[in-house]
Design a protein around this motif. Sequence first.
Motif, PDB file in Angstrom:
ATOM      1  N   ALA A  23       0.838  -1.204   0.000  1.00 24.85           N
ATOM      2  CA  ALA A  23       0.000   0.000   0.000  1.00 24.85           C
ATOM      3  C   ALA A  23       0.871   1.251   0.000  1.00 24.85           C
ATOM      4  O   ALA A  23       0.630   2.186  -0.778  1.00 24.85           O
ATOM      5  N   MET A  24       1.903   1.284   0.834  1.00 22.03           N
ATOM      6  CA  MET A  24       2.775   2.450   0.891  1.00 22.03           C
ATOM      7  C   MET A  24       3.541   2.629  -0.422  1.00 22.03           C
ATOM      8  O   MET A  24       3.676   3.747  -0.920  1.00 22.03           O
ATOM      9  N   ASP A  25       4.016   1.521  -0.999  1.00 24.96           N
ATOM     10  CA  ASP A  25       4.707   1.608  -2.293  1.00 24.96           C
ATOM     11  C   ASP A  25       3.766   2.121  -3.380  1.00 24.96           C
ATOM     12  O   ASP A  25       4.140   2.965  -4.189  1.00 24.96           O
ATOM     13  N   GLY A  26       2.551   1.600  -3.391  1.00 27.82           N
ATOM     14  CA  GLY A  26       1.561   2.041  -4.369  1.00 27.82           C
ATOM     15  C   GLY A  26       1.206   3.506  -4.205  1.00 27.82           C
ATOM     16  O   GLY A  26       1.013   4.225  -5.192  1.00 27.82           O
ATOM     17  N   LEU A  27       1.148   3.959  -2.969  1.00 24.08           N
ATOM     18  CA  LEU A  27       0.863   5.370  -2.712  1.00 24.08           C
ATOM     19  C   LEU A  27       1.973   6.256  -3.243  1.00 24.08           C
ATOM     20  O   LEU A  27       1.700   7.303  -3.842  1.00 24.08           O
ATOM     21  N   GLN A  28       3.213   5.847  -3.032  1.00 23.89           N
ATOM     22  CA  GLN A  28       4.343   6.630  -3.523  1.00 23.89           C
ATOM     23  C   GLN A  28       4.323   6.698  -5.049  1.00 23.89           C
ATOM     24  O   GLN A  28       4.647   7.726  -5.633  1.00 23.89           O
ATOM     25  N   GLU A  29       3.948   5.603  -5.675  1.00 29.12           N
ATOM     26  CA  GLU A  29       3.972   5.533  -7.134  1.00 29.12           C
ATOM     27  C   GLU A  29       2.761   6.184  -7.797  1.00 29.12           C
ATOM     28  O   GLU A  29       2.879   6.883  -8.796  1.00 29.12           O
ATOM     29  N   HIS A  30       1.560   5.944  -7.237  1.00 29.41           N
ATOM     30  CA  HIS A  30       0.324   6.371  -7.898  1.00 29.41           C
ATOM     31  C   HIS A  30      -0.463   7.440  -7.155  1.00 29.41           C
ATOM     32  O   HIS A  30      -1.444   7.954  -7.687  1.00 29.41           O
ATOM     33  N   GLY A  31      -0.106   7.727  -5.899  1.00 29.05           N
ATOM     34  CA  GLY A  31      -0.897   8.641  -5.089  1.00 29.05           C
ATOM     35  C   GLY A  31      -2.129   7.946  -4.541  1.00 29.05           C
ATOM     36  O   GLY A  31      -2.440   6.810  -4.912  1.00 29.05           O
ATOM     37  N   TYR A  32      -2.818   8.628  -3.646  1.00 31.03           N
ATOM     38  CA  TYR A  32      -3.977   8.012  -2.995  1.00 31.03           C
ATOM     39  C   TYR A  32      -5.080   7.683  -3.997  1.00 31.03           C
ATOM     40  O   TYR A  32      -5.645   6.593  -3.990  1.00 31.03           O
ATOM     41  N   ALA A  33      -5.378   8.620  -4.878  1.00 28.17           N
ATOM     42  CA  ALA A  33      -6.481   8.422  -5.830  1.00 28.17           C
ATOM     43  C   ALA A  33      -6.207   7.252  -6.766  1.00 28.17           C
ATOM     44  O   ALA A  33      -7.133   6.538  -7.170  1.00 28.17           O
ATOM     45  N   GLY A  34      -4.946   7.026  -7.133  1.00 25.87           N
ATOM     46  CA  GLY A  34      -4.602   5.951  -8.063  1.00 25.87           C
ATOM     47  C   GLY A  34      -4.377   4.602  -7.407  1.00 25.87           C
ATOM     48  O   GLY A  34      -4.188   3.592  -8.098  1.00 25.87           O
ATOM     49  N   LEU A  35      -4.397   4.567  -6.092  1.00 25.37           N
ATOM     50  CA  LEU A  35      -4.194   3.312  -5.374  1.00 25.37           C
ATOM     51  C   LEU A  35      -5.471   2.474  -5.420  1.00 25.37           C
ATOM     52  O   LEU A  35      -6.569   3.001  -5.219  1.00 25.37           O
ATOM     53  N   THR A  36      -5.321   1.178  -5.696  1.00 24.34           N
ATOM     54  CA  THR A  36      -6.484   0.277  -5.713  1.00 24.34           C
ATOM     55  C   THR A  36      -6.188  -0.967  -4.885  1.00 24.34           C
ATOM     56  O   THR A  36      -5.026  -1.318  -4.680  1.00 24.34           O
ATOM     57  N   ILE A  37      -7.239  -1.602  -4.441  1.00 25.28           N
ATOM     58  CA  ILE A  37      -7.090  -2.873  -3.727  1.00 25.28           C
ATOM     59  C   ILE A  37      -6.433  -3.894  -4.649  1.00 25.28           C
ATOM     60  O   ILE A  37      -5.571  -4.668  -4.219  1.00 25.28           O
ATOM     61  N   GLU A  38      -6.815  -3.889  -5.925  1.00 25.61           N
ATOM     62  CA  GLU A  38      -6.220  -4.824  -6.888  1.00 25.61           C
ATOM     63  C   GLU A  38      -4.716  -4.608  -6.989  1.00 25.61           C
ATOM     64  O   GLU A  38      -3.943  -5.567  -7.010  1.00 25.61           O
ATOM     65  N   GLY A  39      -4.298  -3.361  -7.043  1.00 31.38           N
ATOM     66  CA  GLY A  39      -2.876  -3.045  -7.119  1.00 31.38           C
ATOM     67  C   GLY A  39      -2.128  -3.451  -5.864  1.00 31.38           C
ATOM     68  O   GLY A  39      -1.009  -3.973  -5.939  1.00 31.38           O
ATOM     69  N   ILE A  40      -2.742  -3.213  -4.710  1.00 31.35           N
ATOM     70  CA  ILE A  40      -2.122  -3.616  -3.447  1.00 31.35           C
ATOM     71  C   ILE A  40      -1.965  -5.131  -3.416  1.00 31.35           C
ATOM     72  O   ILE A  40      -0.896  -5.649  -3.071  1.00 31.35           O
ATOM     73  N   ALA A  41      -3.024  -5.841  -3.778  1.00 27.85           N
ATOM     74  CA  ALA A  41      -2.992  -7.311  -3.754  1.00 27.85           C
ATOM     75  C   ALA A  41      -1.908  -7.850  -4.680  1.00 27.85           C
ATOM     76  O   ALA A  41      -1.145  -8.755  -4.297  1.00 27.85           O
ATOM     77  N   ALA A  42      -1.811  -7.294  -5.878  1.00 33.51           N
ATOM     78  CA  ALA A  42      -0.807  -7.762  -6.830  1.00 33.51           C
ATOM     79  C   ALA A  42       0.606  -7.534  -6.300  1.00 33.51           C
ATOM     80  O   ALA A  42       1.449  -8.429  -6.366  1.00 33.51           O
ATOM     81  N   ARG A  43       0.853  -6.347  -5.752  1.00 27.84           N
ATOM     82  CA  ARG A  43       2.183  -6.046  -5.198  1.00 27.84           C
ATOM     83  C   ARG A  43       2.524  -6.941  -4.016  1.00 27.84           C
ATOM     84  O   ARG A  43       3.684  -7.318  -3.834  1.00 27.84           O
TER      85      ARG A  43
END
Length: 190
Positions: A23-43
């Motif tokens: 989640a933190m990595d996804g936030l750094q890369e995509h920001g809060y609005a671009g973060l998704t549960i699918e993206g978190i799960a994949a990472r």
Amino acid sequence: MTSERRQGRPRSEEARRAILAAAMDGLQEHGYAGLTIEGIAARAGVGKQTIYRWWPSKADVVLDAMLDLAETEIAVPDEGSLPADLTAFLTATFRQRGRRPVLIGLMAQALLDPVFAVAFRERFLFSRRAALGELLERAKARGEIAAGLDPELLIDVVYGVLWYRLLLDHAPLDEAAGRQLADLVVRAVR
């Protein structure tokens, strides 16, 4: 005495940490609005259902990640004096300026979702207030705070500056600002 037990498999600490890191990595890369549960799960290498079993929303995952971060990176110092304690605490707090998009995202979610607002306020905002309150109580016990000063108002002043600068981005929110605010508060309490 009965104990409540969650259905399903017990939470794996390894999976929990992987999800929060993802989640933190996804936030750094995509920001809060671009973060998704699918993206978190994949990472994290877990299924979406694992995340939804433990957290009701993206905001709740991010909230837990920020709580973990705050506990590990913003300690409540005990340097022996209010100026030293407050400076250490506020510079560590303001050092987190890179988390601005995350905090703004959580605040926005709290404004839109009354259920999440309660969790955000009670778990994050009030825990940060309690940390600063602990520091001020120690200073009061050492006689460093003038009698009659309202510690809740002091806490509001400190976090008011933090959130105002976070939300408006009109002035620096950095370690220098943390030191300046600490100095201002110390002068005010005497």
